[in-house]
Design an enzyme around this catalytic site. Sequence first.
Site, short mmCIF file in Angstrom:
data_model
loop_
_atom_site.label_atom_id
_atom_site.label_comp_id
_atom_site.label_asym_id
_atom_site.label_seq_id
_atom_site.Cartn_x
_atom_site.Cartn_y
_atom_site.Cartn_z
N ARG A 61 -20.75 -14.16 -13.26
CA ARG A 61 -21.62 -14.55 -14.36
C ARG A 61 -23.04 -14.79 -13.84
O ARG A 61 -23.24 -15.04 -12.66
CB ARG A 61 -21.12 -15.84 -15.02
CG ARG A 61 -19.89 -15.64 -15.89
CD ARG A 61 -19.43 -16.94 -16.50
NE ARG A 61 -19.10 -17.93 -15.49
CZ ARG A 61 -19.88 -18.94 -15.14
NH1 ARG A 61 -21.02 -19.16 -15.75
NH2 ARG A 61 -19.51 -19.77 -14.19
N LYS A 203 -16.65 -16.31 -21.40
CA LYS A 203 -17.35 -17.58 -21.29
C LYS A 203 -18.41 -17.73 -22.39
O LYS A 203 -18.83 -18.85 -22.71
CB LYS A 203 -17.95 -17.75 -19.88
CG LYS A 203 -16.89 -18.06 -18.80
CD LYS A 203 -16.15 -19.36 -19.09
CE LYS A 203 -15.45 -20.08 -17.96
NZ LYS A 203 -14.36 -19.51 -17.23
N HIS A 223 -12.40 -27.34 -20.05
CA HIS A 223 -12.30 -26.27 -19.07
C HIS A 223 -11.12 -26.60 -18.16
O HIS A 223 -11.28 -27.25 -17.13
CB HIS A 223 -13.61 -26.20 -18.25
CG HIS A 223 -13.67 -25.04 -17.32
ND1 HIS A 223 -14.31 -25.09 -16.10
CD2 HIS A 223 -13.20 -23.77 -17.44
CE1 HIS A 223 -14.21 -23.91 -15.50
NE2 HIS A 223 -13.55 -23.10 -16.29
N SER A 241 -14.71 -23.53 -10.81
CA SER A 241 -14.25 -22.21 -10.37
C SER A 241 -13.68 -22.27 -8.95
O SER A 241 -14.26 -22.89 -8.06
CB SER A 241 -15.42 -21.23 -10.42
OG SER A 241 -14.96 -19.95 -10.15
N LYS A 245 -7.10 -23.75 -10.95
CA LYS A 245 -6.56 -23.86 -12.31
C LYS A 245 -5.55 -22.75 -12.61
O LYS A 245 -4.43 -23.02 -13.03
CB LYS A 245 -7.70 -23.78 -13.36
CG LYS A 245 -8.65 -24.95 -13.36
CD LYS A 245 -9.67 -24.85 -14.48
CE LYS A 245 -10.57 -23.63 -14.40
NZ LYS A 245 -11.36 -23.53 -13.19
N THR A 246 -5.97 -21.51 -12.36
CA THR A 246 -5.10 -20.38 -12.69
C THR A 246 -3.89 -20.34 -11.76
O THR A 246 -2.75 -20.20 -12.20
CB THR A 246 -5.90 -19.06 -12.61
OG1 THR A 246 -7.00 -19.15 -13.52
CG2 THR A 246 -5.03 -17.86 -12.97
N ASP A 260 -7.34 -21.44 -18.64
CA ASP A 260 -8.76 -21.76 -18.45
C ASP A 260 -9.44 -22.58 -19.54
O ASP A 260 -10.37 -23.31 -19.26
CB ASP A 260 -9.53 -20.45 -18.27
CG ASP A 260 -10.90 -20.64 -17.63
OD1 ASP A 260 -10.98 -21.30 -16.58
OD2 ASP A 260 -11.89 -20.14 -18.18
N ARG A 325 -11.13 -9.89 -9.54
CA ARG A 325 -10.40 -10.49 -10.65
C ARG A 325 -9.43 -9.53 -11.30
O ARG A 325 -9.61 -8.32 -11.23
CB ARG A 325 -11.39 -10.91 -11.75
CG ARG A 325 -12.34 -12.01 -11.38
CD ARG A 325 -11.80 -13.35 -11.79
NE ARG A 325 -12.73 -14.42 -11.46
CZ ARG A 325 -12.54 -15.68 -11.80
NH1 ARG A 325 -11.48 -16.04 -12.48
NH2 ARG A 325 -13.41 -16.60 -11.45
P1 ATP Z 1 -11.96 -19.93 -12.32
O1 ATP Z 1 -12.47 -21.06 -13.20
O2 ATP Z 1 -13.08 -19.20 -11.66
O3 ATP Z 1 -11.00 -19.03 -13.02
P2 ATP Z 1 -9.71 -21.28 -10.99
O4 ATP Z 1 -9.83 -22.77 -10.98
O5 ATP Z 1 -8.78 -20.69 -11.97
O6 ATP Z 1 -11.18 -20.63 -11.06
P3 ATP Z 1 -8.07 -19.94 -9.06
O7 ATP Z 1 -8.25 -18.57 -9.65
O8 ATP Z 1 -6.78 -20.60 -9.27
O9 ATP Z 1 -9.27 -20.88 -9.52
O10 ATP Z 1 -8.44 -19.84 -7.53
C1 ATP Z 1 -7.93 -20.63 -6.48
C2 ATP Z 1 -7.96 -19.77 -5.23
O11 ATP Z 1 -7.73 -20.54 -4.08
C3 ATP Z 1 -6.87 -18.71 -5.28
O12 ATP Z 1 -7.38 -17.54 -4.72
C4 ATP Z 1 -5.77 -19.34 -4.41
O13 ATP Z 1 -4.97 -18.37 -3.81
C5 ATP Z 1 -6.60 -20.05 -3.37
N1 ATP Z 1 -5.95 -21.22 -2.72
C6 ATP Z 1 -5.78 -21.38 -1.39
N2 ATP Z 1 -5.19 -22.56 -1.12
C7 ATP Z 1 -4.99 -23.18 -2.30
C8 ATP Z 1 -4.42 -24.45 -2.65
N3 ATP Z 1 -3.96 -25.30 -1.73
N4 ATP Z 1 -4.36 -24.76 -3.96
C9 ATP Z 1 -4.86 -23.92 -4.90
N5 ATP Z 1 -5.42 -22.72 -4.61
C10 ATP Z 1 -5.47 -22.34 -3.32
MN MN Z 2 -9.04 -19.32 -13.53
#
Ligand code: ATP
Ligand code: MN
Length: 534
Positions: A61, A203, A223, A241, A245-246, A260, A325
Amino acid sequence: MSTQTIASPIKNLQKIGLKKIKPLHYQLHPEELIQDTLRLNQGVLNDTGALVINTGEFTGRSPKDKFIVADETMAGTIHWNEFNIPIEPKYFDKIFNKVTEYINSLPEIWVRDCFANADPRFRLNIRIVNEKPSNNLFAYNMFLRPTDEELENFDPEWYILSVPGLKLNPKECGTRNQNAAVVSFKHKMILIAGTGYTGEIKKGIFTILNYLLPIEKKVLSMHCSANMGKKGDTAIFFGLSGTGKTTLSADPGRKLIGDDEHGWTDDNIFNFEGGCYAKTINLTEEKEPIIYNAIRPGALVENVTFYPGTNKINFEDASITENTRVSYPLHFICNALEPSIGNLPKNIFFLTCDAFGVLPPISKLTPGQAMYQFISGYTAKVAGTESDVIEPKPTFSACFGAPFLPLHPGKYAQMLGFKMQKHNVNVWMVNTGWTGGPYGVGSRMKLKYTRAMITAVLEGKLNNAEFETDPVFNVAIPKQCPDVPSEVLNPENTWVDKKAYNDKAKYLAGLFKKNFEKYADQVSAEVLEAAPNA
Ligand code: ATP
Ligand code: MN
């Protein structure tokens, strides 16, 4: 599709200035959008049949190029800041004319009707017009998909016009660059020009919902990801980010509500979206099987590369971007809740990726600490520089989502505080970031352990645990947690150099305090007392 339903988009599009509608691809099935993308050489299939595209110049973004039209009604209600940047109505008119002129000149366009908000009481009808079929597939994957019956009488309320190929003239259009995402609440329209990054589409809608739901519907927009256990216990996961979360909401033992964006009403938690948008960097089947197995026909993968001479994705390659992604509809994962509406939450997790390695991997927060952390919205990314010095870059983003919040953070915080108290929710902070030292010295917490800590909370296994108080952040750290080595639970224990730990923890505490100064006069004593010891 019946002629009746095709007539409706044409009539409506003429209303918004789109006249020369030649091939108009309305409501195509994913397979057709994939075929169109391949026909136009805008993507290829990987070895598991997913569509792989390159989003072009933009692979993330562009928050500095997102504008909200400051017309008479919005001027006084929007919390103008670095993320909510005003643009004059005359420039909106200009950009709108440019966009419609451009669309009228295109050889073909893709139009899709979809909606946001799984709870029918809050449904928001959206019509999206795309220059690119792959972006239309993104909308299919990420928004809610109307049935044929629902389409018969579909009345679009908001429009998104997405034209990655149109470069704006900043002088003429009042923009910063040639790209912009412009939101007009008066015209109920989002114009996206000069960028093909699909995340702007989702978004953009999230931004307007963060205005409309709290103001008009008394619904707290968040969020966060959300899932529900077999006993109907909902958990929500806030975080900026990359904090997890995901990843962490994709739990085979629980039903996914969404990954999300959610609303918290008086009686439920509902997903705004109809799909997931997962990071794929370093994705492995072993660590993230649910996401890995969603990469199949219909999924849209962005900005990855293949192993040379093959169509096999090299998930480790960040040469195009670290932000690779995949988007896929919720039904691609076996345990999605349908419709995506869950019970009121029992547990809230604040996810943070602390690259300083000083926040405990799991801790329990008092109500005051919970408000303090929510308003702070902390995470720290690793920012590489050209020299060898790599320092974590702290981010404080109110409510874990400042870039998408058009109202003052106090509004969301107040609503959350009220709901947390009313429903007696437990709040936990989870550091998915570094342990054993900061970035460069320590390592990222094992995903396996983070998952085990969350499972322990959700199964009530920490209810009777013994806790100790973190000396700097004052949060309660469990001394034991099933399936996690006890020595990783207290960050100080994981650092070889105890003085370095203490200095770093105090340093981070200082950053928290400095950031919080601007909120100090708006919060209660209980919240202020929750500040760390700098
Ligand atoms: P966005 O808001 O951008 O979608 P998000 O909060 O959904 O971000 P994720 O897509 O879940 O974030 O990204 C977390 C990243 O960190 C993943 O690539 C995951 O494999 C990695 N990771 C490594 N170690 C950990 C951990 N201990 N817990 C969570 N994620 C981890
Ligand atoms: Mn996410």
